[in-house]
Design an enzyme around this catalytic site. Structure first.
Site, PDB file in Angstrom:
ATOM      1  N   ARG A 260      -5.215   2.821 -16.498  1.00 32.39           N
ATOM      2  CA  ARG A 260      -5.007   3.479 -15.100  1.00 32.39           C
ATOM      3  C   ARG A 260      -5.971   4.735 -15.091  1.00 32.39           C
ATOM      4  O   ARG A 260      -6.674   5.186 -14.270  1.00 32.39           O
ATOM      5  CB  ARG A 260      -3.757   3.689 -14.327  1.00 32.39           C
ATOM      6  CG  ARG A 260      -3.235   2.137 -14.274  1.00 32.39           C
ATOM      7  CD  ARG A 260      -2.070   2.392 -13.493  1.00 32.39           C
ATOM      8  NE  ARG A 260      -2.169   2.556 -11.995  1.00 32.39           N
ATOM      9  CZ  ARG A 260      -2.241   3.533 -11.448  1.00 32.39           C
ATOM     10  NH1 ARG A 260      -1.429   4.767 -12.149  1.00 32.39           N
ATOM     11  NH2 ARG A 260      -2.240   4.080 -10.048  1.00 32.39           N
TER      12      ARG A 260
ATOM     13  N   TYR B 184      -8.873   4.412 -12.753  1.00 33.22           N
ATOM     14  CA  TYR B 184      -8.755   5.076 -11.378  1.00 33.22           C
ATOM     15  C   TYR B 184      -8.568   6.444 -11.335  1.00 33.22           C
ATOM     16  O   TYR B 184      -8.303   7.131 -10.178  1.00 33.22           O
ATOM     17  CB  TYR B 184      -7.558   4.354 -10.818  1.00 33.22           C
ATOM     18  CG  TYR B 184      -7.312   2.870 -10.641  1.00 33.22           C
ATOM     19  CD1 TYR B 184      -8.265   2.109  -9.807  1.00 33.22           C
ATOM     20  CD2 TYR B 184      -6.235   2.216 -11.305  1.00 33.22           C
ATOM     21  CE1 TYR B 184      -8.034   0.917  -9.732  1.00 33.22           C
ATOM     22  CE2 TYR B 184      -5.932   0.822 -10.976  1.00 33.22           C
ATOM     23  CZ  TYR B 184      -6.941   0.138 -10.269  1.00 33.22           C
ATOM     24  OH  TYR B 184      -6.803  -1.025 -10.164  1.00 33.22           O
TER      25      TYR B 184
ATOM     26  N   CYS C 256     -12.573   2.878 -29.835  1.00 37.36           N
ATOM     27  CA  CYS C 256     -13.676   3.502 -29.979  1.00 37.36           C
ATOM     28  C   CYS C 256     -14.449   3.676 -28.558  1.00 37.36           C
ATOM     29  O   CYS C 256     -15.307   2.566 -28.488  1.00 37.36           O
ATOM     30  CB  CYS C 256     -14.442   2.964 -31.146  1.00 37.36           C
ATOM     31  SG  CYS C 256     -13.825   3.383 -32.621  1.00 37.36           S
TER      32      CYS C 256
ATOM     33  N   GLY D 246       0.622  -1.185   0.015  1.00 35.61           N
ATOM     34  CA  GLY D 246      -0.038   0.013  -0.054  1.00 35.61           C
ATOM     35  C   GLY D 246       0.870   1.303   0.106  1.00 35.61           C
ATOM     36  O   GLY D 246       0.278   2.346   0.400  1.00 35.61           O
TER      37      GLY D 246
ATOM     38  N   TYR E 189       0.920  -2.048 -13.009  1.00 36.42           N
ATOM     39  CA  TYR E 189      -0.624  -2.100 -13.275  1.00 36.42           C
ATOM     40  C   TYR E 189      -0.773  -1.495 -14.747  1.00 36.42           C
ATOM     41  O   TYR E 189      -1.736  -0.887 -14.760  1.00 36.42           O
ATOM     42  CB  TYR E 189      -1.345  -1.498 -12.105  1.00 36.42           C
ATOM     43  CG  TYR E 189      -1.328  -2.011 -10.844  1.00 36.42           C
ATOM     44  CD1 TYR E 189      -1.658  -3.359 -10.462  1.00 36.42           C
ATOM     45  CD2 TYR E 189      -0.469  -1.396  -9.782  1.00 36.42           C
ATOM     46  CE1 TYR E 189      -0.953  -3.932  -9.285  1.00 36.42           C
ATOM     47  CE2 TYR E 189      -0.222  -2.043  -8.738  1.00 36.42           C
ATOM     48  CZ  TYR E 189      -0.561  -3.425  -8.397  1.00 36.42           C
ATOM     49  OH  TYR E 189      -0.327  -3.927  -7.359  1.00 36.42           O
TER      50      TYR E 189
ATOM     51  N   GLU F  54       4.882  -6.915   1.017  1.00 31.65           N
ATOM     52  CA  GLU F  54       4.542  -7.272  -0.427  1.00 31.65           C
ATOM     53  C   GLU F  54       4.367  -6.072  -1.366  1.00 31.65           C
ATOM     54  O   GLU F  54       3.490  -5.847  -2.034  1.00 31.65           O
ATOM     55  CB  GLU F  54       3.302  -8.065  -0.609  1.00 31.65           C
ATOM     56  CG  GLU F  54       3.179  -9.405   0.560  1.00 31.65           C
ATOM     57  CD  GLU F  54       1.745  -9.749   0.605  1.00 31.65           C
ATOM     58  OE1 GLU F  54       0.864  -8.911   0.281  1.00 31.65           O
ATOM     59  OE2 GLU F  54       1.678 -10.874   1.243  1.00 31.65           O
ATOM     60  N   PRO F  55       5.463  -5.318  -1.574  1.00 35.40           N
ATOM     61  CA  PRO F  55       5.365  -4.206  -2.394  1.00 35.40           C
ATOM     62  C   PRO F  55       5.468  -4.564  -3.942  1.00 35.40           C
ATOM     63  O   PRO F  55       5.839  -5.523  -4.417  1.00 35.40           O
ATOM     64  CB  PRO F  55       6.677  -3.365  -2.027  1.00 35.40           C
ATOM     65  CG  PRO F  55       7.488  -4.307  -1.755  1.00 35.40           C
ATOM     66  CD  PRO F  55       6.876  -5.606  -0.912  1.00 35.40           C
ATOM     67  N   GLY F  56       4.334  -3.915  -4.538  1.00 37.81           N
ATOM     68  CA  GLY F  56       4.287  -3.955  -6.026  1.00 37.81           C
ATOM     69  C   GLY F  56       4.728  -2.661  -6.643  1.00 37.81           C
ATOM     70  O   GLY F  56       5.724  -2.481  -7.106  1.00 37.81           O
TER      71      GLY F  56
HETATM   72  C1  LIG Z   1      -2.083  -6.116  -5.094  1.00 36.39           C
HETATM   73  C2  LIG Z   1      -1.458  -6.770  -3.824  1.00 36.39           C
HETATM   74  C3  LIG Z   1      -0.035  -6.069  -3.403  1.00 36.39           C
HETATM   75  C4  LIG Z   1       0.584  -5.051  -3.852  1.00 36.39           C
HETATM   76  O1  LIG Z   1       0.209  -3.660  -3.660  1.00 36.39           O
HETATM   77  P1  LIG Z   1       1.026  -2.421  -4.180  1.00 36.39           P
HETATM   78  O2  LIG Z   1      -0.129  -1.304  -4.009  1.00 36.39           O
HETATM   79  O3  LIG Z   1       1.194  -2.668  -5.611  1.00 36.39           O
HETATM   80  O4  LIG Z   1       2.163  -2.331  -3.686  1.00 36.39           O
HETATM   81  C5  LIG Z   1       0.439  -6.739  -2.094  1.00 36.39           C
HETATM   82  N1  LIG Z   1      -0.258  -7.619  -1.589  1.00 36.39           N
HETATM   83  C6  LIG Z   1      -1.374  -8.151  -1.981  1.00 36.39           C
HETATM   84  C7  LIG Z   1      -2.071  -9.249  -1.268  1.00 36.39           C
HETATM   85  C8  LIG Z   1      -1.989  -7.661  -3.128  1.00 36.39           C
HETATM   86  O5  LIG Z   1      -3.275  -7.993  -3.548  1.00 36.39           O
END
Ligand SMILES: *Cc1c(COP(=O)(O)O)cnc(C)c1O
Length: 403
Positions: free
Chosen positions: A304, A308, A334, A224, A362, A265-267
């Site tokens: 996005r 969003y 379109c 997050g 994303y 769990e950073p994305g």
């Molecule tokens: C999507 C997700 C993340 C990554 O979130 P980010 O906002 O991209 O850092 C981490 N853990 C879980 C379980 C997720 O579904």
């Protein structure tokens, strides 16, 4: 107006556009590496494991890069688990954190031996009845409202994610009845959290819950972390967060007399600002009210902004010194697919290349074949070199699987 890219980056991206064409996703390997190292080094605790959330950007080359840096993987579907294994991750370094999947899918993943996070009571019971010894993690919903946008805010009271902390007595009853092996608890409160105190508050709440499980050896605080999308944007200051957090966590470990693993769990934090989306301008369309710049892409490639309301800075790669004007940058499909409304950009001419920033997370992973258009190619570059890591789709790809 968005600042131009630095000359070196301008040079590389121009070369990539020339060689591979547009639309094109390009990822900066050095930035990815630095983001990962910055993240890990921000926390001063004995045991930490970062599981990169691969739904943000799942190209095998990116997964292999994170693996080489020491990262684990966070997967939300069995397919992501198989991708991770294919990329060379050990099953034990993969956390499977699904929501709303069937018990059969969970069982298939269990056969692979990954970490598994359960987020509802029904699956917890089923697991207890069939495989009580499998080490599991339990996803809790702390009901702290957080996150920048309702669609991606997953901790609030009516969110479908996690087991409510108010149902903790029920969880404990199931765990006790079946003798479940609870190896960890998990919380992921949503995307785009700015306030580090929110993290610390959630963490304290979760660590309090952890005391209920004597088999527990890790807590997973999900992600997050917010990144800046434009100059002056708020973002999660990870080194401040790490400082505030580490003391608290170390004290906790001391109090309970064991060093548990801290997982994240950073994305977005790891990949967002490492990605660039390159498009070419097909047409300039002057109307009575505004000037449209129509690019060779649309929400089929980058959704996005439409999905969003996300902001992506846009840079004119091929005319950086042009006279700034107001443009609406739109796609070629379109639907109303507006990337940016009334944005000041150096004069855009047909055939100019526009670069969308923060296109790592994303973006490609949410792309589709809408309007029967092919998905873009992906390239990975660093200070010295670059390589194609996914070819542009072909027309044959659109026919594949159709009978
Ligand atoms: C999507 C997700 C993340 C990554 O979130 P980010 O906002 O991209 O850092 C981490 N853990 C879980 C379980 C997720 O579904």
């Amino acid at each position: 107006m968005t600042a131009n890219l630095d000359p070196k980056l301008t040079d590389v991206l121009s070369r990539l556009a020339d060689e591979f064409g547009t639309p094109l996703y390009a990822y900066d390997e050095d930035r990815l590496t630095n983001n990962y190292n910055d993240f890990v080094q921000s926390f001063n605790v004995k045991k930490i494991k970062v599981h990169y959330a691969c739904k943000a950007l799942n190209n095998l080359s990116i997964l292999k890069l994170f693996k080489s840096l020491g990262s684990g993987l966070d997967c939300v579907s069995e397919e992501e688990v198989y991708l991770g294994l294919h990329a060379g991750f050990q099953a034990s370094d993969i956390m499977y954190t699904p929501n709303g999947v069937s018990f059969e899918e969970i069982q298939r993943v269990m056969e692979k031996g990954t970490g598994i996070t359960i987020d509802n009571l029904s699956m917890l019971e089923k697991l207890g009845a069939t495989n009580p010894n499998y080490p599991i993690h339990i996803r809790l919903n702390p009901h702290l409202m957080a996150g920048g946008n309702r669609k991606i805010s997953v901790g609030h009271i009516d969110s479908k994610f996690g087991i409510s902390i108010h149902q903790m007595p029920h969880v404990l009853r199931i765990v006790k009845n079946y003798g479940l092996n609870v190896a960890g608890i998990h919380v992921h409160t949503g995307s785009d959290i700015i306030d580090k105190d929110v993290f610390v508050r959630v963490a304290k709440l979760i660590l309090g819950m952890a005391e209920n499980f004597d088999t527990l050896n890790s807590v997973d605080l999900g992600s997050g972390f917010k990144v800046a999308y434009k100059e002056g944007d708020m973002f999660t200051n990870i080194s401040e967060l790490g400082l505030a957090f580490s003391d608290m966590f170390n004290q906790y470990c001391q109090d309970i007399g064991k060093d548990i693993t801290l997982r994240f769990e950073p994305g977005k934090f790891l990949v967002s600002n490492a990605g660039y989306f390159l498009t070419s301008v097909n047409v300039i369309k002057q109307t009575t009210s505004c000037t449209f710049a129509g690019v060779d892409s649309g929400f089929n490639h980058l959704i996005r902004p439409m999905f969003y309301n996300a902001h992506h800075d846009i840079v004119n790669l091929t005319n950086p010194q042009g006279d700034p004007k107001l443009y609406s940058v739109v796609g070629n499909i379109c639907e109303t697919d507006t990337f940016a409304d009334n944005r000041m950009i150096p004069e855009i001419r047909e055939k100019d290349v526009l670069v969308f920033k923060n296109a790592g997370a994303y973006c490609f992973t949410m792309s589709s074949n809408y309007n029967s258009r092919r998905r873009p190619a992906e390239v990975l570059f660093n200070a010295k070199d670059y390589k194609l890591i996914r070819s542009r789709e072909t027309f044959e790809d659109l026919l594949k699987g159709q009978l």
